[in-house]
Design a protein around this motif. Sequence first.
Motif, mmCIF file in Angstrom:
data_model
loop_
_atom_site.group_PDB
_atom_site.id
_atom_site.type_symbol
_atom_site.label_atom_id
_atom_site.label_comp_id
_atom_site.label_asym_id
_atom_site.label_seq_id
_atom_site.Cartn_x
_atom_site.Cartn_y
_atom_site.Cartn_z
ATOM 1 N N SER A 28 -19.718 -1.710 2.274
ATOM 2 C CA SER A 28 -18.423 -2.412 2.289
ATOM 3 C C SER A 28 -18.540 -3.852 1.782
ATOM 4 O O SER A 28 -18.001 -4.781 2.387
ATOM 5 N N GLU A 44 -11.836 -1.169 5.410
ATOM 6 C CA GLU A 44 -11.875 0.259 5.140
ATOM 7 C C GLU A 44 -10.745 0.725 4.222
ATOM 8 O O GLU A 44 -10.956 1.581 3.364
ATOM 9 N N ASN A 45 -9.538 0.183 4.407
ATOM 10 C CA ASN A 45 -8.418 0.597 3.555
ATOM 11 C C ASN A 45 -8.657 0.212 2.097
ATOM 12 O O ASN A 45 -8.317 0.962 1.174
ATOM 13 N N THR A 46 -9.259 -0.963 1.886
ATOM 14 C CA THR A 46 -9.578 -1.395 0.522
ATOM 15 C C THR A 46 -10.654 -0.501 -0.083
ATOM 16 O O THR A 46 -10.589 -0.159 -1.271
ATOM 17 N N ILE A 47 -11.625 -0.107 0.716
ATOM 18 C CA ILE A 47 -12.682 0.803 0.242
ATOM 19 C C ILE A 47 -12.071 2.125 -0.206
ATOM 20 O O ILE A 47 -12.423 2.671 -1.262
ATOM 21 N N THR A 48 -11.140 2.654 0.603
ATOM 22 C CA THR A 48 -10.474 3.911 0.257
ATOM 23 C C THR A 48 -9.737 3.787 -1.075
ATOM 24 O O THR A 48 -9.796 4.683 -1.921
ATOM 25 N N MET A 49 -9.046 2.661 -1.278
ATOM 26 C CA MET A 49 -8.333 2.435 -2.539
ATOM 27 C C MET A 49 -9.294 2.357 -3.712
ATOM 28 O O MET A 49 -9.022 2.898 -4.792
ATOM 29 N N LYS A 95 -12.298 3.745 -3.964
ATOM 30 C CA LYS A 95 -12.844 5.082 -4.224
ATOM 31 C C LYS A 95 -11.859 5.910 -5.039
ATOM 32 O O LYS A 95 -12.242 6.580 -6.005
ATOM 33 N N ARG A 96 -10.588 5.857 -4.639
ATOM 34 C CA ARG A 96 -9.558 6.616 -5.362
ATOM 35 C C ARG A 96 -9.402 6.090 -6.782
ATOM 36 O O ARG A 96 -9.259 6.869 -7.732
#
Length: 251
Positions: free
Chosen positions: A93, A128-133, A135-136
Motif C-alpha cells: 500500500s 484500501e479504496n485507492t488500492i482497489t481503484m 488495481k481496476r
Amino acid sequence: MFDFAIDMDVITKNQFKSVTLPKKKITSKNNVKSSDNWLDKDQLQEFFSGLDKSYNGDDKELVSVYFRLLAFTGARKSELLSLTWSDIDLASSTISINKTITRGLDNKLFVSNTTKTQAGTRTLIIDENTITMLKRWRMLQRSVMFEYGFNIGAKSDQLVFSRFIDNSLINVMTPNHWLKKILTNTNLPTITIHGFRHTYATLAIEAGMNVKQLQKQLGHTDVKTTLDIYAAVTEKGQHESTELFSSYVGF
C-alpha cells in the motif's frame, strides 16, 4: 539602468531610489486566493459526483484515478503524471515519489529523475479504496492500450497515466482542463489543481494527522510551510478546543 547612467556621468541622482513600491498581493494562479483554494469533505464528495457527470468510459476511469490520488495523497500534479507502475507497491500500500515532469529544449516534456525538492522524494501510504481503484485501472489500462496497438502487459516502466493514442506523457496542463470541465457540473467554488494539495492537508489535519507526518506526506523541506497550513486550519477549531480543555479540567 539609472545606476549605470550615474556611473557614466549622464545624471547625478537616481530618483527611483526614493520610490516605495507597494506590496504585491499574493494570490494563487487563476486569481484564486490561497486561503480559499481547497475543498471541505462535503465539497470533495460533490467534486467526484461532478466528475461522474463530466466523463464516461475509459476517460472517466483515468481521470477518476488521477484525482483520487491527487486528493488522497497530497502529491503534486507532475509527480503523479510521471508515475510508473514500478513506483506503486499494491501489496504494501505504498507509492514511491521519486521523479517529476519538466520541460527541456523546445518546450518538450520529459521525466526528470529528481523531485521538486530533496524532501519531495518520499514514500506515500495509500488507503484500501485507492488500492482497489488502482488495481481496476491497471487491468483496464492494459485492455485499452492494447486496442490502441500497445501491448504494455505487466511492464514496470509503463506510465500509470498516459495518452491513449500514443502512450506518451500527458501534458502538465491537461489536468487543469479536466478540473475546469468537472467544476462546470458542480456548484463548487473555483479552485486550482494545487488546491487539492491544500485540500488533502486540511482534511488530514482535521482527521488528526500531526505536523511531522503531514510534512513528510507533502514533501515539504521546511516545516514552517506545513505549520502555516496547520495554523490556518486549526484556528477554526480553537473555540471547540477551549471548551474541551475546560470540560476536561473540570473547574
